[in-house]
Design a protein around this motif. Structure first.
Motif, PDB file in Angstrom:
ATOM      1  N   ALA A  99       0.835  -1.201   0.000  1.00  0.00           N
ATOM      2  CA  ALA A  99       0.000   0.000   0.000  1.00  0.00           C
ATOM      3  C   ALA A  99       0.868   1.248   0.000  1.00  0.00           C
ATOM      4  N   SER A 100       1.929   1.238   0.792  1.00  0.00           N
ATOM      5  CA  SER A 100       2.834   2.389   0.853  1.00  0.00           C
ATOM      6  C   SER A 100       3.597   2.579  -0.453  1.00  0.00           C
ATOM      7  N   ILE A 101       4.036   1.475  -1.057  1.00  0.00           N
ATOM      8  CA  ILE A 101       4.738   1.571  -2.341  1.00  0.00           C
ATOM      9  C   ILE A 101       3.789   2.128  -3.398  1.00  0.00           C
ATOM     10  N   SER A 102       2.559   1.650  -3.418  1.00  0.00           N
ATOM     11  CA  SER A 102       1.571   2.152  -4.372  1.00  0.00           C
ATOM     12  C   SER A 102       1.300   3.637  -4.139  1.00  0.00           C
ATOM     13  N   TYR A 103       1.253   4.040  -2.884  1.00  0.00           N
ATOM     14  CA  TYR A 103       1.074   5.453  -2.543  1.00  0.00           C
ATOM     15  C   TYR A 103       2.252   6.280  -3.088  1.00  0.00           C
ATOM     16  N   PHE A 130      -3.900   1.329   2.561  1.00  0.00           N
ATOM     17  CA  PHE A 130      -3.372   2.629   2.991  1.00  0.00           C
ATOM     18  C   PHE A 130      -4.509   3.424   3.614  1.00  0.00           C
ATOM     19  N   ARG A 131      -4.327   3.865   4.850  1.00  0.00           N
ATOM     20  CA  ARG A 131      -5.412   4.551   5.551  1.00  0.00           C
ATOM     21  C   ARG A 131      -4.975   5.874   6.192  1.00  0.00           C
ATOM     22  N   ASN A 132      -3.824   6.356   5.861  1.00  0.00           N
ATOM     23  CA  ASN A 132      -3.334   7.588   6.471  1.00  0.00           C
ATOM     24  C   ASN A 132      -3.885   8.796   5.706  1.00  0.00           C
ATOM     25  N   GLY A 134      -4.779  11.684   6.790  1.00  0.00           N
ATOM     26  CA  GLY A 134      -4.145  12.947   7.186  1.00  0.00           C
ATOM     27  C   GLY A 134      -2.915  13.236   6.344  1.00  0.00           C
ATOM     28  N   GLU A 135      -2.087  12.218   6.157  1.00  0.00           N
ATOM     29  CA  GLU A 135      -0.907  12.387   5.319  1.00  0.00           C
ATOM     30  C   GLU A 135      -1.316  12.699   3.881  1.00  0.00           C
ATOM     31  N   MET A 136      -2.302  11.973   3.403  1.00  0.00           N
ATOM     32  CA  MET A 136      -2.750  12.158   2.025  1.00  0.00           C
ATOM     33  C   MET A 136      -3.238  13.591   1.798  1.00  0.00           C
ATOM     34  N   GLN A 137      -3.971  14.131   2.757  1.00  0.00           N
ATOM     35  CA  GLN A 137      -4.543  15.471   2.611  1.00  0.00           C
ATOM     36  C   GLN A 137      -3.498  16.580   2.694  1.00  0.00           C
ATOM     37  N   THR A 138      -2.389  16.319   3.364  1.00  0.00           N
ATOM     38  CA  THR A 138      -1.367  17.360   3.544  1.00  0.00           C
ATOM     39  C   THR A 138      -0.093  17.117   2.753  1.00  0.00           C
ATOM     40  N   ASP A 139      -0.005  15.984   2.074  1.00  0.00           N
ATOM     41  CA  ASP A 139       1.209  15.620   1.341  1.00  0.00           C
ATOM     42  C   ASP A 139       1.405  16.551   0.142  1.00  0.00           C
ATOM     43  N   ALA A 140       2.502  17.286   0.149  1.00  0.00           N
ATOM     44  CA  ALA A 140       2.808  18.225  -0.943  1.00  0.00           C
ATOM     45  C   ALA A 140       2.930  17.512  -2.286  1.00  0.00           C
ATOM     46  N   ASP A 141       3.292  16.243  -2.255  1.00  0.00           N
ATOM     47  CA  ASP A 141       3.409  15.478  -3.503  1.00  0.00           C
ATOM     48  C   ASP A 141       2.076  15.393  -4.237  1.00  0.00           C
ATOM     49  N   LEU A 142       0.989  15.470  -3.507  1.00  0.00           N
ATOM     50  CA  LEU A 142      -0.335  15.289  -4.100  1.00  0.00           C
ATOM     51  C   LEU A 142      -1.079  16.599  -4.371  1.00  0.00           C
ATOM     52  N   GLU A 143      -0.429  17.727  -4.164  1.00  0.00           N
ATOM     53  CA  GLU A 143      -1.093  19.025  -4.338  1.00  0.00           C
ATOM     54  C   GLU A 143      -1.741  19.189  -5.712  1.00  0.00           C
ATOM     55  N   THR A 144      -1.132  18.629  -6.733  1.00  0.00           N
ATOM     56  CA  THR A 144      -1.690  18.774  -8.088  1.00  0.00           C
ATOM     57  C   THR A 144      -3.022  18.049  -8.244  1.00  0.00           C
ATOM     58  N   ASP A 148      -9.165  18.272  -7.996  1.00  0.00           N
ATOM     59  CA  ASP A 148      -9.956  17.276  -8.713  1.00  0.00           C
ATOM     60  C   ASP A 148     -10.956  16.641  -7.739  1.00  0.00           C
ATOM     61  N   PRO A 149     -12.239  16.553  -8.134  1.00  0.00           N
ATOM     62  CA  PRO A 149     -13.254  15.955  -7.230  1.00  0.00           C
ATOM     63  C   PRO A 149     -12.911  14.526  -6.790  1.00  0.00           C
ATOM     64  N   ARG A 150     -12.165  13.802  -7.613  1.00  0.00           N
ATOM     65  CA  ARG A 150     -11.784  12.421  -7.238  1.00  0.00           C
ATOM     66  C   ARG A 150     -10.923  12.413  -5.983  1.00  0.00           C
ATOM     67  N   PHE A 151     -10.127  13.465  -5.800  1.00  0.00           N
ATOM     68  CA  PHE A 151      -9.274  13.515  -4.611  1.00  0.00           C
ATOM     69  C   PHE A 151     -10.133  13.577  -3.349  1.00  0.00           C
ATOM     70  N   GLN A 152     -11.167  14.382  -3.371  1.00  0.00           N
ATOM     71  CA  GLN A 152     -12.048  14.489  -2.201  1.00  0.00           C
ATOM     72  C   GLN A 152     -12.780  13.174  -1.943  1.00  0.00           C
ATOM     73  N   GLN A 153     -13.120  12.444  -3.020  1.00  0.00           N
ATOM     74  CA  GLN A 153     -13.766  11.146  -2.833  1.00  0.00           C
ATOM     75  C   GLN A 153     -12.837  10.152  -2.147  1.00  0.00           C
ATOM     76  N   ILE A 154     -11.556  10.207  -2.522  1.00  0.00           N
ATOM     77  CA  ILE A 154     -10.592   9.260  -1.961  1.00  0.00           C
ATOM     78  C   ILE A 154     -10.127   9.715  -0.576  1.00  0.00           C
ATOM     79  N   ALA A 155      -9.728  10.975  -0.468  1.00  0.00           N
ATOM     80  CA  ALA A 155      -9.098  11.475   0.760  1.00  0.00           C
ATOM     81  C   ALA A 155     -10.091  11.985   1.787  1.00  0.00           C
ATOM     82  N   GLY A 156     -11.335  12.136   1.369  1.00  0.00           N
ATOM     83  CA  GLY A 156     -12.373  12.572   2.313  1.00  0.00           C
ATOM     84  C   GLY A 156     -12.233  13.983   2.649  1.00  0.00           C
TER      85      GLY A 156
END
Length: 156
Positions: A99-103, A130-132, A134-144, A148-156
């Motif tokens: 899960a972490s590698i996929s992330y 992968f259930r973190n 908080g990390e997903m929502q604040t991770d600078a790697d994912l800012e782009t 996208d509405p899909r991000f809110q569906q996944i990251a809540g």
């Protein structure tokens, strides 16, 4: 048992240096050397050591994973993705490891501005456990991906 060997190799490395051996010839010892260089921020040196370890043991999944980590830290995302995928192909596993590698793959794609594969791998990471969020929502790697509405569906 393997952890004890790795600890023994890590502890023995300074002694090997003292004895005049610049670098071990064993795959596990080379891996320990690579980790040490990685931890010191010497990513290019770590990559060279991971390569030597892979020359000895070509199916060394953790060397592929950590070479990917070094490449990612050098912002060589395309290359990092290939090494992360290879570690998955070889069956690298630790608790929630896949899960972490996929992330990490999703993060690399997001850094490259490739949203579709980034979302594909982000979803895979969630499917693998992968259930973190908080990390997903604040991770600078994912800012782009944030707009996208899909991000809110996944990251809540």
């Amino acid at each position: 048992m393997m952890l004890r060997r790795l600890v023994a190799v890590v502890l023995a490395f300074p002694l090997l240096r003292w004895l005049g051996q610049s670098e071990p010839k064993d795959g596990r010892a080379l891996l320990a050397t690579s980790y040490e260089r990685f931890q010191m921020g010497r990513y290019q040196d770590a990559i060279a050591s991971f390569d030597r370890a892979l020359a000895i043991r070509p199916r060394f999944a953790d060397a592929f994973l950590n070479r990917g980590n070094a490449l990612r830290n050098l912002k060589r995302y395309d290359e990092a993705i290939q090494f992360y995928k290879r570690s998955l192909d070889l069956g690298f596993s630790f608790p929630n490891g896949n899960a972490s590698i996929s992330y990490n793959i999703a993060c690399c794609y997001a850094r490259l501005g490739e949203k579709e594969p980034a979302f594909k791998w982000l979803k895979k990471s969630m499917d693998m456990g992968f259930r973190n969020l908080g990390e997903m929502q604040t991770d600078a790697d994912l800012e782009t991906l944030h707009d996208d509405p899909r991000f809110q569906q996944i990251a809540g």
